[in-house]
Design a protein around this motif. Structure first.
Motif, PDB file in Angstrom:
ATOM      1  N   TRP A 192       0.705   3.739   2.139  1.00 28.99           N
ATOM      2  CA  TRP A 192       1.211   4.033   3.484  1.00 28.99           C
ATOM      3  C   TRP A 192       2.409   3.158   3.822  1.00 28.99           C
ATOM      4  O   TRP A 192       3.327   3.550   4.530  1.00 28.99           O
ATOM      5  N   GLN A 193       2.408   1.931   3.254  1.00 30.75           N
ATOM      6  CA  GLN A 193       3.559   1.070   3.564  1.00 30.75           C
ATOM      7  C   GLN A 193       4.821   1.608   2.895  1.00 30.75           C
ATOM      8  O   GLN A 193       5.907   1.565   3.469  1.00 30.75           O
ATOM      9  N   VAL A 211       6.054  -4.073  16.620  1.00 27.80           N
ATOM     10  CA  VAL A 211       4.752  -4.725  16.881  1.00 27.80           C
ATOM     11  C   VAL A 211       3.692  -4.195  15.927  1.00 27.80           C
ATOM     12  O   VAL A 211       2.904  -4.950  15.350  1.00 27.80           O
ATOM     13  N   ILE A 212       3.690  -2.862  15.704  1.00 27.58           N
ATOM     14  CA  ILE A 212       2.606  -2.288  14.887  1.00 27.58           C
ATOM     15  C   ILE A 212       2.923  -2.447  13.400  1.00 27.58           C
ATOM     16  O   ILE A 212       2.133  -2.997  12.643  1.00 27.58           O
ATOM     17  N   PHE A 213       4.105  -2.003  12.989  1.00 31.38           N
ATOM     18  CA  PHE A 213       4.370  -1.911  11.533  1.00 31.38           C
ATOM     19  C   PHE A 213       5.076  -3.147  10.983  1.00 31.38           C
ATOM     20  O   PHE A 213       5.325  -3.243   9.795  1.00 31.38           O
ATOM     21  N   GLY A 214       5.417  -4.099  11.884  1.00 32.80           N
ATOM     22  CA  GLY A 214       6.146  -5.271  11.383  1.00 32.80           C
ATOM     23  C   GLY A 214       5.270  -6.098  10.450  1.00 32.80           C
ATOM     24  O   GLY A 214       4.049  -6.120  10.581  1.00 32.80           O
ATOM     25  N   PHE A 216       7.621  -0.760  19.799  1.00 34.36           N
ATOM     26  CA  PHE A 216       6.314  -0.284  19.325  1.00 34.36           C
ATOM     27  C   PHE A 216       6.237  -0.385  17.802  1.00 34.36           C
ATOM     28  O   PHE A 216       5.287  -0.952  17.247  1.00 34.36           O
ATOM     29  N   PHE A 227       5.981   4.346   5.079  1.00 33.76           N
ATOM     30  CA  PHE A 227       6.664   3.801   6.264  1.00 33.76           C
ATOM     31  C   PHE A 227       8.065   3.328   5.878  1.00 33.76           C
ATOM     32  O   PHE A 227       9.051   3.606   6.559  1.00 33.76           O
ATOM     33  N   GLY A 245       0.816  -1.221   0.000  1.00 30.00           N
ATOM     34  CA  GLY A 245       0.000   0.000   0.000  1.00 30.00           C
ATOM     35  C   GLY A 245       0.846   1.265   0.000  1.00 30.00           C
ATOM     36  O   GLY A 245       2.047   1.224   0.276  1.00 30.00           O
ATOM     37  N   TRP A 256      -3.096  -1.131  10.284  1.00 30.17           N
ATOM     38  CA  TRP A 256      -2.756   0.272  10.558  1.00 30.17           C
ATOM     39  C   TRP A 256      -2.920   1.156   9.318  1.00 30.17           C
ATOM     40  O   TRP A 256      -3.169   2.346   9.412  1.00 30.17           O
ATOM     41  N   LEU A 280       0.545   0.387  23.656  1.00 27.32           N
ATOM     42  CA  LEU A 280       0.157  -0.816  22.902  1.00 27.32           C
ATOM     43  C   LEU A 280      -1.293  -1.165  23.193  1.00 27.32           C
ATOM     44  O   LEU A 280      -2.036  -1.609  22.307  1.00 27.32           O
ATOM     45  N   HIS A 332      -2.476  -5.982  13.807  1.00 24.17           N
ATOM     46  CA  HIS A 332      -1.595  -4.807  13.712  1.00 24.17           C
ATOM     47  C   HIS A 332      -1.481  -4.310  12.270  1.00 24.17           C
ATOM     48  O   HIS A 332      -1.313  -3.130  12.019  1.00 24.17           O
ATOM     49  N   LEU A 387       5.063   2.113  27.116  1.00 23.07           N
ATOM     50  CA  LEU A 387       4.913   1.158  26.000  1.00 23.07           C
ATOM     51  C   LEU A 387       3.635   0.335  26.171  1.00 23.07           C
ATOM     52  O   LEU A 387       2.825   0.215  25.260  1.00 23.07           O
TER      53      LEU A 387
END
Lengths: 532, 161, 349, 74
Positions: A466-467, A513-516, A510, A470, A464, C168, C20, C165, C16
């Motif tokens: 946004w990716q 976890v979110i963007f991985g 953070f 990033f 995408g 996003w 989260l 996740h 954190l």
């Protein structure tokens, strides 16, 4: 057991805890147990192969060092009644016997590697040749499961035995200590191919618990996961789409060159960062495998910054011995007399380089694409060496253009980046003609460039907008952090600033976890270098 | 002068090795793919649904979304003697099942509803698997199933694996 | 130096965890306008706290689109709840029932038998929609273990952020709006559908294609036994039903029906196959379905509910709770909200 | 010694070999140059430098290289 599993995290935690609880003298046993668990988790049936390498090289090393010490005793005992020539002849005879043992164990271990890794490939090639000459018969090709990290631990073991033969390092007395050197769990999957003289002392003297080792190690592990899971795996989605899709040529080929460089950088340097971080938790500093590779101004410099331990292994144990060996010497003498001094001086260098790069390519994988990749790298280095005088003249004429600074420096870096990237896509396609066709298509398929602007590059490849945003931001972060690592590694600097360290680690967790790119839909990808 | 010669020699050597090596890549063999021939048009499991439009107007057609708000619609097209089912895939619907419903239509291998089990095995060869009520021939990413009721074929179905 | 390290790490760790937590609340799908079926499981708990229910419906989309608890209360004073979810498999039904019994014990449980045709876990999306809404209990743990496909990890259920996740870059205003609390999408578990899309006329009706093997998988029948045993242990009457459908998509084969009739006979259970009773119920396939015969719309559901309510009252002795003051207070609110929703939707389309 | 410096000049003539002590560390001499030097030494001085002797400290300056040659010669 791959790095991206919770069991790996649990193993590290347990190993570190135990390591610092036990008395220093036996701390190395914790590392050995962890290494065996780590390796067995990958597949128990591989253990005999790594055990075979450990045992054979250990026995050979002990034998060689015993023969060497016995020879010295003999000479020191009979120093008076032996003339210089006799002494020289005796030494040569003894060295010959040691050399025989060395050659035997090298042939054995490289034999195991060759059989396990290249049987399929060679038989396919034979079948190809047979069918090319119209013979209907084809040899059945067994598909052998490749033992985990066989390419890496075989090189570490053979490097050790050659060092013992050359007297550069002491042969290990205890086979278990030696087994730890070969199979130390962070190294076993994808290196670095460290030297016994540098690694062994750190492994066996129980390192004391020091705060900066822990903080630096933790940051470096997180930094590795960030590069691997957040950057490499996100870009990999686009790379896979281009490779597996039909008709993604022209602009897409250039896209592949750039994105695959991002993937391989994130994947390999990320994996090595995790390895370094884990080792650092035990207070062990491994040799650096990468030093800001994409800032290199030439191919030669690139190969001094990318996968350094592999490069130095091939140079020390293959390139030098081969180019200064007697047969090479005789060959150069004959050519010098007949073809003149110029050729005579160049021949050993060219021949040795090409053979070394042929084997480097072959070591990377059992496939023509890898061999061709190696050869091209070799040829580029030789051609740029040939053109050096021209460069020197060019620089004399324009003294202001310094490769290390300013716009010209950037130009050289980008040029090397694209050059190495283009050669590297041989890994992606796995098929030489298709790679060249795709690379060529950049220069004639101009219709594909419109995809860049009408947004279909987004829809076609499954990554995408946004990716990409990033990815760009993350790459910038990596760029700035590595720029500040000229004098000292980021993890060391941060280990002295606790607040900054805590904030950085939290931010990394953070973002990972979110963007991985992990979990369902991404099937958290194996490290590319794990299939070696 | 010597310098140019050596560069030429090098690149020539490289080109030679490339040429020789490229020819030796063996292709990969895959299992047979069973297809269905609807009056001249070849229908294959996994083919894009648009091919169905070229089969003329269907006798009946229906579509139904899957529950739970999962995007995409499953379709069925009824033609004389056979039905074609499509399901949502990455970029648009693809054929995921073809069913022969009566003996007015044959498979390319000549098997039709009503043939005996022996006729099927004679025409198709040994099945990949067999049960009291079916003969299954596995293909590439699909399977061809003959449903048998007291030794005669009652239904022939090409199904995605 | 050491002190600063410990303090700053503690603070950062706290920051954190909190960030989260909120990220998870933001990124988890909200199931309001997009696939509302995902919210059904969670809505039961509020209703169970308000009042008890004598009849509990469990099953897949054929259940939460066929029975309207508001009509059951209005016509027969029966207090009921529909614990349905999208493609709810028989082990989902078992664990949802086991979970409900921690709050109340109904007199009767009505189970739709279509799900018995699936013997293996089907899809990760449906697992998440059914299980994520459950409150944490042993039932939820067992449900996850029993139904997860092989590329799902238990941890991604404990921390849904590990699964969602990647949303996003697909966030919408709704994700922010319903981050902390979510509106009710169903009426006691019934998901209102007011559209009308006629099914094919009978002569063109498309039947399900013949199968090689009609025996219902033993894994799903085993769970049916477990449901029956759970009901027996709690003195609950298990009633098997097959909701009326008229589509090749979820075709109910006669061979399957025969096996259910046989099972009900052997275990002394009531089994009602509404497909055969469509005329008595008064269902008209050109008016009473919103997707061409696969599910009933609200009109068909109200007819079926009224028809089945009589059977529940007469044949199964489900009591009329109209006099129970607080129950009727609760139910009058629910009936009123159902009918206002009904009129709003009609005015809309 | 002069012959040695002459060989080194052939490879890189813009370096002052008498003073410079970091030929290898600064990357002036890469692995290919070292092999070229060894073949020249083998030809001119008939001294074969074995692979074990190829160490940075032996090649960092012309002086160190000359000592190596003399050591191997006797």
């Amino acid at each position: 057991m791959s790095y991206t599993t919770w069991s790996f995290v649990a193993l590290i935690f347990a190993a570190v805890l135990l390591y610092y609880l036990l008395p220093k003298r036996i701390r190395w046993t914790v590392l050995l147990c962890a290494s065996v668990i780590f390796y067995a988790a990958g597949g128990g049936w591989y253990l005999p192969f790594i055990a075979a390498t450990v045992i054979t090289t250990h026995i050979a090393a002990r034998a060689i060092s015993k023969m060497a010490s016995r020879a010295e005793e003999y000479i020191s005992l009979h120093r008076e009644d032996m003339s210089k020539e006799e002494r020289k002849a005796y030494k040569a005879k003894e060295k010959g016997r040691r050399c025989a043992v060395l050659v035997a164990v090298l042939v054995l271990n490289f034999g195991i590697l060759a059989v396990m890794k290249y049987t399929g490939f060679t038989l396919n090639a034979v079948n190809g040749l047979l069918s090319a000459f119209g013979r209907g018969v084809t040899v059945p090709v067994p598909d052998l499961l490749l033992p985990l990290g066989i390419s890496f631990y075989t090189f570490r073991a053979t490097g050790y035995i050659i060092d013992v033969y050359r007297g550069k390092t002491e042969a290990e007395k205890n086979i278990f200590r030696y087994a730890l050197f070969v199979s130390f769990f962070p190294l076993v999957l994808q290196g670095p191919i460290s030297r016994h003289s540098k690694l062994a002392p750190q492994l066996f003297e129980g390192n004391s618990l020091r705060r900066e080792n822990i903080t630096a190690g933790i940051f470096r592990i997180l930094w590795g996961y960030f590069k691997k899971v957040a950057i490499a795996d996100t870009a990999l989605v686009g790379v896979r789409a281009v490779i597996s899709g039909e008709g993604f040529t022209g602009m897409y080929a250039l896209y592949l060159i750039i994105m695959y460089s991002v993937v391989i950088y994130g994947d390999f340097t990320g994996g090595i960062d995790i390895t370094m971080g884990v080792a650092r938790l035990f207070g062990i500093r491994l040799e650096e495998n990468f030093k800001r590779p994409f800032s290199s101004r030439s191919t030669q410099e690139y190969w001094n910054r990318w996968h350094i331990t592999m490069g130095s292994w091939f140079t020390d144990y293959l390139f030098y011995p081969m180019s200064v060996s007697k047969p090479m010497g005789r060959l150069t003498k004959r050519c010098r007399t007949r073809l003149g001094k110029g050729i005579g001086m160049r021949l050993p260098v060219y021949l040795a380089t090409l053979i070394t790069w042929y084997l480097t390519g072959l070591w990377h994988g059992a496939g023509w694409n890898f061999i061709v990749w190696g050869l091209i790298n070799g040829v580029i280095i030789l051609v740029s060496r040939e053109l050096e005088p021209l460069y020197a003249k060019f620089h004399k004429k324009f003294p202001s253009l310094d490769t290390q600074k300013g716009a010209y420096g950037v130009f050289c870096a980008v040029r090397t980046f694209l050059l190495m990237g283009s050669v590297r896509i041989l890994d992606c396609y796995g098929d030489v003609p298709r790679t060249f066709a795709s690379f060529g298509s950049i220069f004639y398929r101009f219709d594909t460039w419109k995809d860049l602007f009408n947004g279909s590059i987004i829809t076609n490849l499954g990554v995408g907008v946004w990716q990409y945003v990033f990815l760009a931001a993350a790459t910038l972060v990596v760029f700035f952090v590595t720029r500040r690592e000229r004098d000292e590694l980021a993890c060391d600097k941060l280990s002295r600033k606790p607040v900054l360290w805590a904030v950085a680690c939290t931010a990394l967790i953070f973002v990972i976890v979110i963007f991985g790119s992990y979990g369902i839909g991404f099937d958290s990808n194996q490290f590319i270098y794990n299939q070696f | 002068m010597k310098r140019i010669i050596s560069i030429l020699v090098l690149t020539l050597a490289l080109a030679l090795t490339l040429g020789v090596f490229c020819g030796c890549d063996g292709g990969n063999s895959d299992k047979k793919t069973y297809t269905f021939n609807a009056d001249g048009i070849m229908l294959k499991i996994g083919a894009p649904a648009s091919v169905v439009n070229s089969l003329g107007t269907p006798i009946a057609k229906d579509e139904s979304a899957s529950c739970g708000g999962i995007p995409g619609v499953d379709e069925v097209y009824v033609f004389s003697g056979y039905k074609v089912y499509t399901t949502p895939a990455k970029d648009g619907n693809v054929i995921n099942k073809i069913e022969i419903t009566d003996d007015s239509v044959k498979t390319p291998e000549g098997v039709a509803a009503g043939s005996t089990k022996a006729e099927v095995i004679k025409a198709m060869g040994e099945p990949t698997s067999e049960s009291g009520t079916s003969l299954v021939y596995a293909g590439n990413g699909m399977k061809l199933t003959f449903i048998i009721r007291n030794d005669t074929v009652t239904s022939i179905q090409y199904v995605a694996e | 130096m050491k002190k600063r390290l410990i303090i700053s790490s503690a603070i950062c760790l706290a920051v954190l965890i909190v960030s989260l937590y909120f990220a998870q609340a933001l990124l988890v799908p909200k199931y309001v306008s997009v696939s509302p079926e995902g919210a059904l499981t969670a809505e039961y708990y509020a209703a169970a706290d308000e009042t008890s229910h004598d009849v509990l419906f469990i099953g897949d989309c054929e259940v939460y689109e066929s029975f309207v608890p508001a009509v059951l209360w209005e016509k027969y004073g029966i207090s009921s709840y529909v614990r349905g979810s999208a493609q709810q498999l028989v082990w989902h039904s078992y664990y949802l029932l086991e979970d409900a019994l921690r709050y109340e014990t109904p007199k009767a449980v009505v189970f739709n038998v279509l799900a018995l045709k699936y013997g293996q876990p089907q899809s990760e999306a449906y697992n998440r929609m059914t299980i994520d809404g459950m409150e944490w209990s042993q039932s939820k743990v067992d449900a996850i273990i029993a139904s997860k496909t092989e590329d799902e990890s238990f941890l991604s259920y404990v921390f849904p952020l590990l699964r969602f996740h990647s949303r996003w870059d697909e966030l919408t205003g709704e994700d922010l709006e319903y981050m902390l609390d979510r509106p009710e999408v169903s009426d006691s578990g019934y998901l209102i559908q007011t559209d009308v899309r006629a099914a094919e006329p009978d002569d063109l009706a498309i039947e399900g294609s013949p199968l090689a093997d009609y025996t219902l998988p033993k894994e799903s029948m085993a769970y049916l036994d477990k449901i029956k045993k759970l009901c027996d242990d709690n003195g609950i009457e298990l009633i098997l039903i097959k909701a009326p459908t008229n589509s090749w998509r979820y075709w109910w084969y006669d061979e399957w029906d025969a096996q259910i009739v046989d099972y009900a006979g052997k275990n002394g259970l009531a089994y009602y196959n509404f497909i055969d009773e469509v005329e008595d119920i008064g269902i008209d396939w050109s008016q009473d379905t919103y997707d061409g015969g696969v599910h009933l719309n609200v009109y068909g559901a109200m007819k079926l509910t009224e028809y089945f309510g009589k059977t529940l009252r007469d044949a199964h002795g489900i009591p009329d709770r109209h006099e129970d003051t607080n129950m009727s207070a609760v139910w009058s609110g629910r009936v009123e909200s159902f009918y206002s929703k009904l009129t709003d939707n009609i005015r809309e389309d | 010694m002069e012959q040695l410096i002459e060989i080194l000049k052939e490879l890189h003539d813009d370096v002052d070999y008498n003073e410079c002590e970091t030929l290898v560390e600064d990357g002036i001499l890469n692995s290919l140059d070292i092999v070229a030097i060894i073949t020249e030494i083998d030809d001119r001085f008939d001294v074969r430098i074995p692979a074990e002797e190829i160490l940075p400290e032996n090649f960092n300056s012309a002086k160190a290289l000359w000592e190596l040659i003399e050591r191997l010669d006797d």
